[in-house]
Structures are given as structure tokens and as C-alpha cells.
Design a protein around this motif. Structure first.
Motif, PDB file in Angstrom:
ATOM      1  N   PRO A  94       0.812  -1.225   0.000  1.00 44.74           N
ATOM      2  CA  PRO A  94       0.000   0.000   0.000  1.00 44.74           C
ATOM      3  C   PRO A  94       0.844   1.273   0.000  1.00 44.74           C
ATOM      4  O   PRO A  94       0.508   2.253  -0.683  1.00 44.74           O
ATOM      5  CB  PRO A  94      -0.809  -0.123   1.297  1.00 44.74           C
ATOM      6  CG  PRO A  94      -0.867  -1.584   1.563  1.00 44.74           C
ATOM      7  CD  PRO A  94       0.461  -2.119   1.126  1.00 44.74           C
ATOM      8  N   PHE A 142       0.565   3.934  -3.130  1.00 38.19           N
ATOM      9  CA  PHE A 142       0.049   5.286  -2.878  1.00 38.19           C
ATOM     10  C   PHE A 142       1.136   6.359  -2.963  1.00 38.19           C
ATOM     11  O   PHE A 142       0.954   7.393  -3.612  1.00 38.19           O
ATOM     12  CB  PHE A 142      -0.615   5.347  -1.501  1.00 38.19           C
ATOM     13  CG  PHE A 142      -1.877   4.539  -1.406  1.00 38.19           C
ATOM     14  CD1 PHE A 142      -2.704   4.361  -2.504  1.00 38.19           C
ATOM     15  CD2 PHE A 142      -2.231   3.932  -0.213  1.00 38.19           C
ATOM     16  CE1 PHE A 142      -3.864   3.605  -2.423  1.00 38.19           C
ATOM     17  CE2 PHE A 142      -3.393   3.183  -0.115  1.00 38.19           C
ATOM     18  CZ  PHE A 142      -4.212   3.016  -1.220  1.00 38.19           C
ATOM     19  N   ASN A 143       2.285   6.107  -2.338  1.00 37.83           N
ATOM     20  CA  ASN A 143       3.301   7.157  -2.243  1.00 37.83           C
ATOM     21  C   ASN A 143       4.210   7.244  -3.456  1.00 37.83           C
ATOM     22  O   ASN A 143       4.560   8.344  -3.893  1.00 37.83           O
ATOM     23  CB  ASN A 143       4.157   6.948  -0.983  1.00 37.83           C
ATOM     24  CG  ASN A 143       3.363   7.137   0.289  1.00 37.83           C
ATOM     25  OD1 ASN A 143       2.182   7.444   0.246  1.00 37.83           O
ATOM     26  ND2 ASN A 143       3.996   6.947   1.429  1.00 37.83           N
ATOM     27  N   GLN A 164       1.409   6.741  -6.896  1.00 42.52           N
ATOM     28  CA  GLN A 164       0.147   7.492  -6.908  1.00 42.52           C
ATOM     29  C   GLN A 164      -0.939   6.686  -7.623  1.00 42.52           C
ATOM     30  O   GLN A 164      -1.682   7.188  -8.474  1.00 42.52           O
ATOM     31  CB  GLN A 164       0.307   8.861  -7.589  1.00 42.52           C
ATOM     32  CG  GLN A 164       1.041   9.890  -6.754  1.00 42.52           C
ATOM     33  CD  GLN A 164       2.560   9.679  -6.762  1.00 42.52           C
ATOM     34  OE1 GLN A 164       3.159   9.516  -7.819  1.00 42.52           O
ATOM     35  NE2 GLN A 164       3.184   9.678  -5.597  1.00 42.52           N
ATOM     36  N   PRO A 166      -4.334   3.966  -7.919  1.00 42.70           N
ATOM     37  CA  PRO A 166      -5.731   4.053  -7.462  1.00 42.70           C
ATOM     38  C   PRO A 166      -5.894   3.464  -6.066  1.00 42.70           C
ATOM     39  O   PRO A 166      -5.182   2.535  -5.668  1.00 42.70           O
ATOM     40  CB  PRO A 166      -6.497   3.233  -8.499  1.00 42.70           C
ATOM     41  CG  PRO A 166      -5.479   2.324  -9.111  1.00 42.70           C
ATOM     42  CD  PRO A 166      -4.185   3.087  -9.097  1.00 42.70           C
ATOM     43  N   ARG A 167      -6.867   3.986  -5.318  1.00 40.32           N
ATOM     44  CA  ARG A 167      -7.049   3.575  -3.931  1.00 40.32           C
ATOM     45  C   ARG A 167      -7.494   2.115  -3.804  1.00 40.32           C
ATOM     46  O   ARG A 167      -7.271   1.472  -2.774  1.00 40.32           O
ATOM     47  CB  ARG A 167      -8.079   4.485  -3.262  1.00 40.32           C
ATOM     48  CG  ARG A 167      -7.653   5.955  -3.189  1.00 40.32           C
ATOM     49  CD  ARG A 167      -8.687   6.801  -2.476  1.00 40.32           C
ATOM     50  NE  ARG A 167      -8.822   6.408  -1.088  1.00 40.32           N
ATOM     51  CZ  ARG A 167      -8.058   6.860  -0.104  1.00 40.32           C
ATOM     52  NH1 ARG A 167      -7.083   7.711  -0.360  1.00 40.32           N
ATOM     53  NH2 ARG A 167      -8.242   6.455   1.146  1.00 40.32           N
ATOM     54  N   TRP A 168      -8.120   1.573  -4.844  1.00 35.85           N
ATOM     55  CA  TRP A 168      -8.615   0.213  -4.771  1.00 35.85           C
ATOM     56  C   TRP A 168      -7.524  -0.832  -5.006  1.00 35.85           C
ATOM     57  O   TRP A 168      -7.705  -2.018  -4.699  1.00 35.85           O
ATOM     58  CB  TRP A 168      -9.723  -0.013  -5.806  1.00 35.85           C
ATOM     59  CG  TRP A 168      -9.304   0.284  -7.232  1.00 35.85           C
ATOM     60  CD1 TRP A 168      -9.491   1.449  -7.907  1.00 35.85           C
ATOM     61  CD2 TRP A 168      -8.634  -0.605  -8.134  1.00 35.85           C
ATOM     62  NE1 TRP A 168      -8.980   1.354  -9.187  1.00 35.85           N
ATOM     63  CE2 TRP A 168      -8.445   0.096  -9.344  1.00 35.85           C
ATOM     64  CE3 TRP A 168      -8.175  -1.922  -8.052  1.00 35.85           C
ATOM     65  CZ2 TRP A 168      -7.815  -0.464 -10.457  1.00 35.85           C
ATOM     66  CZ3 TRP A 168      -7.541  -2.493  -9.141  1.00 35.85           C
ATOM     67  CH2 TRP A 168      -7.374  -1.762 -10.325  1.00 35.85           C
TER      68      TRP A 168
END
Length: 399
Positions: free
Chosen positions: A225, A229-230, A233, A235-237
Motif C-alpha cells: 500500500p 500510494f506514495n 500514486q 488508485p485507492r482500490w
């Protein structure tokens, strides 16, 4: 057979409860107990560190009282630990609850291999370990999905529901073991010097190289994760989808993987799994060269490589650890083997933190550890009992 099925059901229920609470444990401490993030993290970490003391004692308890009794106590201790989060008030209360929960978890992990081996009976234990891993993975995944649903639909109240359900699952698992899995007779013998774990250098090496395997899996769970994310960048899913894919494959493919690798010795299968882990690390690092629109599909495909490595390594490592242990000290040996996983869980967050230095460092470090396992297992294999490395003269999956 009834005992075997009952044990699998108990393991599935136990891990369903763990999947309910463990992903939300820190969230519960922050949102319900009201501790700031830094204090909450410190309190939970202190509890986890205290749990590292348990395997050294657990092995002796397993040899004295049997793994069934120890695992029942582990379930009840975990139930008490989770329940203690409900009235916890402040830092001290969270530390106390975390210590009980962590101690129960380590007691469980230190006795599970011995109990699976006892219930499986004579013969190689590769298949029983694979079946247990499949059930536990499926249970944890279902628990995680349920926890996510509770958080989305019930919000803060859903955290209370998750805690209460987790307590209930531990009690039910203990009741199943107490009523449906009969105790086996114990034969306690005086330990010879050669039966003491710290004097068995090949077995200690097996623990170290299995720890490198565990480091890869723990790094995946908490590091993916962060990377998505970092660094990407993404997608959140995507992290949830990646973990779900791994859960599905490992919960369905254990026995199939044993059949595919049936001609390999246990050491050879473990080396193949470690090599696949190294390939996965390098593939994930190379995602930066993939067009952004294709990165999710690429990472999902890379996860299949990790899943294949896990299926090749996991059941074989447990079966090898069980078979290489002296019968009169099996509980202590398998409890010591648990340190491969507990220490990896402590080290993994530090490895993930290296993303803040450079995005490539954690991937190269974990890949190097996997390669070290490939080389090290090749050297330690000839020093382990031949019948443990290759039961029946081959990589038998019977059991």
C-alpha cells in the motif's frame, strides 16, 4: 479424519476472527480509545515485542502438556486480549490488552505446527500443512472483507462489532478443539544435548532462511500500500485488490502446488519459492517503466508470481521443520521455528520505512534476502536429516 476436519474448522474460525480485528486494531485504538497515532502505534508495538518472549516458553509447554492443550489456552488468551480493548482507557490499558493478544498469538503460532502434525498422524506432513494454510488464508481473507464492510456500513459502531465477533470466534475455536479433537498421549523424554535447538546449527540456519521468506510476505502486506500510494500514486482500490488476489490464489492453490512440485525435494521447492520472491521484487521495482494506465494490471500479474512462491515455499518449510525436529523435543523445535516469523514481522516495518530514503532500496534489499535464502538453503540442505529433506526418496505430498 474427524479430528482433522475439526482442526481445520477451528483454524478457519480463528483466522476469520483475526481478519476481523487485526486490520482494524490500530484504528480501534485511535477512534474508540482515543489515543493519538504515535501513542497508539507505540502501545501496540510494545505489546508485540512482549509477545516475542512467548515461543521460548511455549515449546516446553507443548512438549509437557501437548499442543492441543496449549492451543486451547492460546485461543482463550487471545479472546481475553481482544476483549480487554473494549474497556481500555489510555496508553497503559492498550499496552495491557496488546500484551495479552500478542502472547496469545505467539502461543497459537508456537503450537499450531505440532498440533497439525499430531492430528495428521504418521507420514509426510506436506499436504496437512498445505490444507491448513489454505483454510487459514481463506478465513483471514473473509474476515478482512467483513471488517471492511463493517467499517463502511456501520462506521465507529462497526469497530465494536468486529471486536465482539473476534472474541466469539476465539471462544468457539477453543470449544471445537476441546470437544472434537481428542488429546493424544504424550511421551516426555529427557533431552539430550543434540536435541537442544541452540546446539543444532543446521536447524538454526533453517529458521534464518525461513525468516527471509517471512520477511518477503510481511513486507508485501504492509509495504505494497505504501508503494502504490506514495511512489506510484496509484488508485485507492489497488492494494486491496492485490491482497485479495493473493488470498484467493493461496486459499485455493495449496494442494495443486504440492502436486506440481511433487518431484522436488522440500529444499528444492523452498529454493524455487525464494527465487520467485526475488523475481517478484524486481518485477515490482520495474513497474515505474510501465505506462501508468497499465500499472494496475501489471502489479496484479506480478502478485501471481509472489503467490506461486508462497505456495512453493510455505507448506514445505513447515513440513521440513517438523520432520527435522527430534521427536522428543518437537514442541520446542517448532516453537523456535516460529521465531522466523515473529522476527520478520518486527523487521518488516523498518524495511518499509526505507521507502523514505529511496524507492528502490526496500525492493533490492528484500530481493537480496530472497537470493540469500536460495543460496543458504542449498548449503544447509545436505546437513539436515535426509528423510526430512526428501521423504520416501522424493518430494512426497502424502500425509
Amino acid at each position: 479424519m474427524r479430528s482433522r476436519v475439526a482442526l481445520l474448522v477451528a483454524l478457519g474460525i480463528d483466522n476469520f476472527g483475526s481478519g476481523l480485528f487485526l486490520p482494524l486494531g490500530l484504528v480501534f485504538v485511535i477512534r474508540v480509545v482515543g489515543l493519538p497515532l504515535a501513542q497508539a502505534g507505540a502501545a501496540v508495538t510494545l505489546g508485540a515485542l512482549a509477545g516475542l518472549l512467548v515461543p521460548a516458553l511455549a515449546g516446553r509447554l507443548v512438549d509437557l502438556f501437548g499442543p492441543r492443550t496449549v492451543m486451547i489456552c492460546a485461543h482463550l488468551l487471545q479472546a481475553a486480549g481482544v476483549a480487554a480493548f473494549l474497556p481500555a482507557a489510555g496508553f497503559t490499558g492498550v499496552v495491557g490488552a496488546s500484551v495479552m493478544l500478542s502472547a496469545g498469538q505467539q502461543l497459537f503460532y508456537s503450537s499450531q505446527f505440532s498440533l497439525i502434525a499430531d492430528v495428521a498422524g504418521e507420514g509426510p506432513k506436506d499436504r496437512p500443512f498445505a490444507e491448513a494454510a489454505m483454510v487459514r488464508s481463506a478465513g483471514f481473507g473473509l474476515g478482512g472483507l467483513t471488517a471492511a464492510g463493517l467499517l463502511v456500513w456501520a462506521g465507529r459502531e462497526g469497530l465494536y462489532v468486529a471486536v465482539i465477533l473476534d472474541v466469539f470466534t476465539f471462544v468457539v475455536a477453543a470449544a471445537i478443539l476441546a470437544t472434537l479433537v481428542p488429546p493424544l498421549p504424550r511421551r516426555t523424554r529427557r533431552l539430550s544435548g543434540s536435541a537442544r535447538v541452540w546446539r543444532n546449527r543446521p536447524y538454526l540456519a533453517l529458521i534464518v532462511f525461513s525468516g527471509l521468506f517471512a520477511l518477503t510476505m510481511d513486507f508485501f502486506l504492509i509495504g505494497m500500500p505504501v508503494y502504490v500510494f506514495n511512489a506510484l500514486q496509484g488508485p485507492r482500490w489497488l492494494p486491496g485488490a492485490i491482497i485479495a488476489l493473493l488470498t484467493v490464489v493461496t486459499s485455493l492453490g495449496g494442494v495443486v502446488a504440492l502436486r506440481v512440485t511433487r518431484r522436488l525435494t522440500r529444499i528444492a521447492a523452498m529454493r524455487a519459492g525464494s527465487a520467485l520472491f526475488a523475481v517478484w521484487c524486481l518485477a515490482c521495482l520495474a513497474v515505474v517503466f510501465v505506462p501508468k494506465v497499465f500499472q494496475p494490471v501489471y502489479l496484479l500479474g506480478a502478485t501471481l508470481v509472489l503467490a506461486a512462491g508462497d505456495l512453493a515455499f510455505g507448506p514445505r518449510s513447515g513440513a521440513l521443520a517438523e520432520a527435522a525436529a527430534p521427536p522428543e523435543a518437537r514442541g520446542r523445535y517448532l516453537a523456535a521455528f516460529q521465531y522466523a516469523f515473529t522476527l520478520a514481522a518486527v523487521i518488516a516495518p523498518t524495511v518499509v520505512a526505507l521507502f523514505s530514503v529511496a524507492v528502490w532500496i526496500p525492493w533490492v534489499l528484500v530481493a537480496a534476502c530472497a537470493c540469500a535464502a536460495v543460496v543458504g538453503l542449498g548449503r544447509v540442505g545436505p546437513r539436515l536429516p535426509a528423510e526430512a529433506v526428501s521423504p520416501g526418496g522424493g518430494g512426497s505430498i502424502q500425509g
